[in-house]
Design a protein around this motif. Structure first.
Motif, short mmCIF file in Angstrom:
data_model
loop_
_atom_site.label_atom_id
_atom_site.label_comp_id
_atom_site.label_asym_id
_atom_site.label_seq_id
_atom_site.Cartn_x
_atom_site.Cartn_y
_atom_site.Cartn_z
N GLU A 96 82.18 7.85 -18.38
CA GLU A 96 81.03 7.89 -19.29
C GLU A 96 80.24 9.18 -19.11
O GLU A 96 79.89 9.86 -20.10
CB GLU A 96 80.14 6.67 -19.00
CG GLU A 96 79.13 6.41 -20.08
CD GLU A 96 78.13 5.34 -19.65
OE1 GLU A 96 78.38 4.64 -18.65
OE2 GLU A 96 77.09 5.23 -20.33
N LYS A 97 79.98 9.55 -17.85
CA LYS A 97 79.24 10.79 -17.58
C LYS A 97 80.05 12.00 -18.05
O LYS A 97 79.51 12.96 -18.58
CB LYS A 97 78.92 10.90 -16.10
CG LYS A 97 77.85 9.92 -15.65
CD LYS A 97 77.52 10.04 -14.17
CE LYS A 97 76.49 8.99 -13.79
NZ LYS A 97 76.10 9.00 -12.39
N ALA A 98 81.38 11.94 -17.84
CA ALA A 98 82.24 13.04 -18.25
C ALA A 98 82.22 13.19 -19.78
O ALA A 98 82.05 14.30 -20.32
CB ALA A 98 83.67 12.80 -17.77
N ALA B 110 66.91 14.19 6.85
CA ALA B 110 68.35 13.88 6.76
C ALA B 110 69.00 14.72 5.65
O ALA B 110 70.12 15.21 5.80
CB ALA B 110 68.55 12.39 6.48
N TYR B 111 68.29 14.91 4.53
CA TYR B 111 68.82 15.76 3.46
C TYR B 111 69.01 17.18 3.99
O TYR B 111 70.07 17.79 3.79
CB TYR B 111 67.89 15.76 2.24
CG TYR B 111 68.30 16.81 1.24
CD1 TYR B 111 69.46 16.66 0.47
CD2 TYR B 111 67.57 17.99 1.09
CE1 TYR B 111 69.87 17.65 -0.41
CE2 TYR B 111 67.97 18.98 0.20
CZ TYR B 111 69.12 18.81 -0.53
OH TYR B 111 69.53 19.79 -1.40
N CYS B 112 67.98 17.70 4.68
CA CYS B 112 68.08 19.07 5.22
C CYS B 112 69.26 19.17 6.19
O CYS B 112 70.02 20.13 6.16
CB CYS B 112 66.78 19.47 5.93
SG CYS B 112 65.38 19.58 4.79
N SER C 287 71.91 17.27 6.10
CA SER C 287 73.17 17.13 5.34
C SER C 287 73.62 18.48 4.79
O SER C 287 74.81 18.80 4.79
CB SER C 287 73.00 16.10 4.20
OG SER C 287 72.35 16.67 3.06
N LYS C 288 72.66 19.29 4.36
CA LYS C 288 73.03 20.60 3.79
C LYS C 288 73.47 21.55 4.90
O LYS C 288 74.37 22.36 4.72
CB LYS C 288 71.86 21.19 2.99
CG LYS C 288 71.44 20.36 1.79
CD LYS C 288 72.59 20.04 0.82
CE LYS C 288 73.04 21.22 0.00
NZ LYS C 288 74.11 20.82 -0.96
N LYS C 289 72.82 21.44 6.06
CA LYS C 289 73.22 22.30 7.19
C LYS C 289 74.65 21.97 7.64
O LYS C 289 75.50 22.86 7.77
CB LYS C 289 72.26 22.10 8.37
CG LYS C 289 72.71 22.84 9.60
CD LYS C 289 72.21 22.22 10.87
CE LYS C 289 72.88 22.92 12.05
NZ LYS C 289 72.17 22.70 13.30
P1 NDP Z 1 71.70 16.46 -9.15
O1 NDP Z 1 71.38 15.15 -8.49
O2 NDP Z 1 71.27 16.65 -10.55
O3 NDP Z 1 73.26 16.73 -9.04
C1 NDP Z 1 74.00 16.31 -7.93
C2 NDP Z 1 75.45 16.14 -8.35
O4 NDP Z 1 76.22 15.67 -7.22
C3 NDP Z 1 75.62 15.07 -9.45
O5 NDP Z 1 76.69 15.42 -10.28
C4 NDP Z 1 75.93 13.83 -8.64
O6 NDP Z 1 76.60 12.82 -9.38
C5 NDP Z 1 76.86 14.43 -7.59
N1 NDP Z 1 77.01 13.55 -6.44
C6 NDP Z 1 76.05 13.16 -5.56
N2 NDP Z 1 76.57 12.32 -4.65
C7 NDP Z 1 77.87 12.15 -4.97
C8 NDP Z 1 78.95 11.39 -4.42
N3 NDP Z 1 78.78 10.63 -3.32
N4 NDP Z 1 80.15 11.45 -5.02
C9 NDP Z 1 80.36 12.22 -6.13
N5 NDP Z 1 79.39 12.98 -6.69
C10 NDP Z 1 78.17 12.94 -6.11
O7 NDP Z 1 71.07 17.56 -8.20
P2 NDP Z 1 70.87 19.13 -8.35
O8 NDP Z 1 71.53 19.67 -9.55
O9 NDP Z 1 69.45 19.39 -8.11
O10 NDP Z 1 71.67 19.62 -7.05
C11 NDP Z 1 72.95 20.21 -7.11
C12 NDP Z 1 73.24 20.88 -5.79
O11 NDP Z 1 72.23 21.84 -5.51
C13 NDP Z 1 73.27 19.93 -4.59
O12 NDP Z 1 74.28 20.39 -3.72
C14 NDP Z 1 71.90 20.13 -3.97
O13 NDP Z 1 71.90 19.84 -2.58
C15 NDP Z 1 71.70 21.62 -4.22
N6 NDP Z 1 70.32 22.08 -4.19
C16 NDP Z 1 69.41 21.59 -5.11
C17 NDP Z 1 68.10 22.05 -5.09
C18 NDP Z 1 67.09 21.57 -6.08
O14 NDP Z 1 65.89 21.83 -5.87
N7 NDP Z 1 67.47 20.91 -7.16
C19 NDP Z 1 67.66 23.03 -4.07
C20 NDP Z 1 68.70 23.48 -3.19
C21 NDP Z 1 69.98 23.02 -3.26
P3 NDP Z 1 75.71 11.70 -10.17
O15 NDP Z 1 75.01 12.44 -11.28
O16 NDP Z 1 76.71 10.75 -10.65
O17 NDP Z 1 74.75 11.14 -9.17
#
Ligand code: NDP
Length: 342
Positions: free
Chosen positions: A35-37, A164-166, A168-170
Motif C-alpha cells: 500500500e505504501k509502495a 536510545a535513538y541517538c 541507535s544511529k551511532k
Molecule cells: P521517517 O520516519 O519519515 O522515515 C523513516 C523510514 O524508515 C520510513 O520509510 C520507515 O517506514 C522506515 N523504517 C523504520 N523502521 C523500519 C523497519 N523496522 N523496517 C523497515 N522500514 C523501517 O523519518 P525521516 O525521513 O525523518 O528519517 C529518515 C532517516 O533520516 C532515518 O535514518 C533517520 O534516523 C535520519 N535522520 C532524520 C532526521 C530528522 O530530523 N528527520 C535527522 C537526522 C537523521 P514506515 O514509513 O513504514 O514507518
C-alpha cells in the motif's frame, strides 16, 4: 544503472527520490507494505523510472536479500535511509536499536552477497545524533565536528527513547564503517555518511500533511497548535531544511571528495523560541493564537551551548543551505494551507 533507496516513503527519502527522478536516475525504492509502495509510485505520477520493492522489516538481517538478488547487477548506488526515528516506543532494543543496527548490517551483507561487483557507492543516512554527546550539549566550551562520536554504550543509551535513538544511529553508523574495513577486498563500494541535525521543511506532497507529522516536523507542527498560555517545549539543537538534506545525499555519491567522509548537514542551532519568533513574525494568522515567549532570546542571538563546526562539510558539498526563516516559513505555510488557514 539504478539507484536503490531504502525507506523511500520516509519524509527525507521522498525528497531524495524527487531529486533523483529530476536528474533522470532510474530509482528502485523500498517500503514496508504494498500500500505504501503504491501510494508513493502514484504520488510520483507512476514515473516509469521509479519502481518499488517491499521490505517489511529491516530488523531481519536478510531483509534486503530479495532486492539485491533480483536487481543486484543493475544497482550502482545505494542510499540507506530506512531507520526508525520515533520517541513514542515501548522497547528500546526492539523498536530502535535493533532495526537501526541490523538494517545497516543487513543491507551491506546483501550487497556483499549479490552486488559486490556492481555497487560503487553507498550513502548511509546517519545522524548528528551519532556524533554529539548529549551531556555536553549545554557546555559552551564543547565543539562537535566531523570527527566526533557519541560516547553512548548499548546499555547506557537505554535510559530513555531520545538517548536510545541517538545510540541507535551511532551503532548503525559504526557498523557500516567497520563492515567496510573488514570487507575492503570483497566489496567495491565506497561509503559516505550523511549526518543531519533536526530536519524541518515541507512534506514532499501536500497530501501527507496530517494532524501529526514525522518526528522532526512535529516540533514545528506542535508549536503551531499551542495556545498562547501553553508552556513552550524545551529544545536546543541544530536545524536544516529537508531539501538540502536530500541534495546532500546526491552530492555525496556524485563527488569523489566525499568518499569516506561523514557530512554534518546543519545550517545553525535553534531553540523553540527561534522557531516561535519566525512563526509570530511571518504569519499574521497565528497572532495571539500561539505563545510569543521572549523574542530574540533563542540560539540565533545567543550562544546557548556547544558549538557545531561543519566547515569541512560545507566546503565539500559546495552549496548553500536554506536558513531557519525559509525552512520554517515553508513548513508552516504548508501546514496552515492544509488546514484552510492560509
Ligand atoms: P521517517 O520516519 O519519515 O522515515 C523513516 C523510514 O524508515 C520510513 O520509510 C520507515 O517506514 C522506515 N523504517 C523504520 N523502521 C523500519 C523497519 N523496522 N523496517 C523497515 N522500514 C523501517 O523519518 P525521516 O525521513 O525523518 O528519517 C529518515 C532517516 O533520516 C532515518 O535514518 C533517520 O534516523 C535520519 N535522520 C532524520 C532526521 C530528522 O530530523 N528527520 C535527522 C537526522 C537523521 P514506515 O514509513 O513504514 O514507518
Amino acid at each position: 544503472m539504478s539507484v536503490f533507496i531504502s525507506g523511500a516513503n520516509g519524509f527525507i527519502a521522498q525528497h531524495i527520490v524527487d531529486l533523483l527522478l529530476k536528474e533522470d536516475y532510474k530509482v528502485i525504492g523500498s517500503a514496508r507494505s504494498q500500500e505504501k509502495a503504491d501510494d508513493l509510485m502514484k504520488a510520483f505520477g507512476n514515473n516509469p523510472n521509479f519502481s518499488m520493492e517491499i521490505v517489511p522489516d529491516i530488523s531481519k538481517l536478510d531483509a534486503f536479500d530479495s532486492v539485491f538478488q533480483k536487481y543486484g547487477k543493475d544497482i550502482k548506488i545505494v542510499l540507506h535511509t530506512a531507520s526508525p526515528f520515533c520517541f513514542d516506543i515501548t522497547d528500546n532494543e526492539r523498536d530502535l536499536l535493533i532495526p537501526a543496527l541490523n538494517g545497516v548490517k543487513g543491507i551491506l551483507n546483501s550487497i556483499k552477497k549479490y552486488a559486490a561487483d556492481s555497487v560503487d557507492r553507498v550513502v548511509l543516512t546517519s545522524s548528528f545524533a551519532a556524533m554529539f554527546d548529549i551531556s555536553k550539549e549545554s557546555d559552551k566550551s564543547a565543539t562537535f565536528n566531523e570527527e566526533s562520536w557519541n560516547p553512548a554504550t548499548w546499555e547506557n543509551c537505554q535510559v530513555d527513547a531520545v538517548n536510545a535513538y541517538c545510540g541507535s544511529k551511532k551503532f548503525a553508523e559504526e557498523a557500516a564503517w567497520k563492515f567496510l574495513e573488514e570487507n575492503r577486498n570483497v566489496v567495491k563500494f565506497q561509503l559516505t555518511a550523511i549526518n543531519p541535525v533536526y530536519v524541518f521543511g515541507p512534506q514532499m506532497f501536500d497530501k501527507d500533511v496530517k494532524r501529526h507529522l514525522n518526528t522532526s516536523c512535529e516540533f514545528v507542527n506542535n508549536l503551531i497548535h499551542l495556545s498562547p498560555e501553553d508552556k513552550i517545549p524545551e529544545f536546543y539543537g541544530g536545524y536544516i531544511d529537508v531539501r538540502d538534506v536530500a541534495k546532500a545525499h546526491l552530492v555525496a555519491f556524485q563527488k569523489n571528495e566525499t568518499i569516506g567522509q561523514r557530512l554534518i548537514i546543519s545550517e545553525g542551532r535553534c531553540t523553540m523560541q527561534d522557531i516561535l519568533d519566525v512563526l509570530n513574525d511571518d504569519f499574521p494568522v497565528l497572532k495571539g493564537k500561539i505563545p510569543v515567549g521572549k523574542p530574540k532570546t533563542g540560539a540565533t542571538y545567543n550562544t546557548l551551548g556547544a558549538t557545531l563546526d561543519n566547515t569541512k562539510t560545507k566546503k565539500l558539498l559546495g552549496f548553500k543551505f536554506r536558513n531557519l526563516k525559509e525552512t520554517i516559513d515553508d513548513t508552516a505555510s504548508q501546514i496552515l494551507k492544509s488546514e484552510g488557514k492560509l
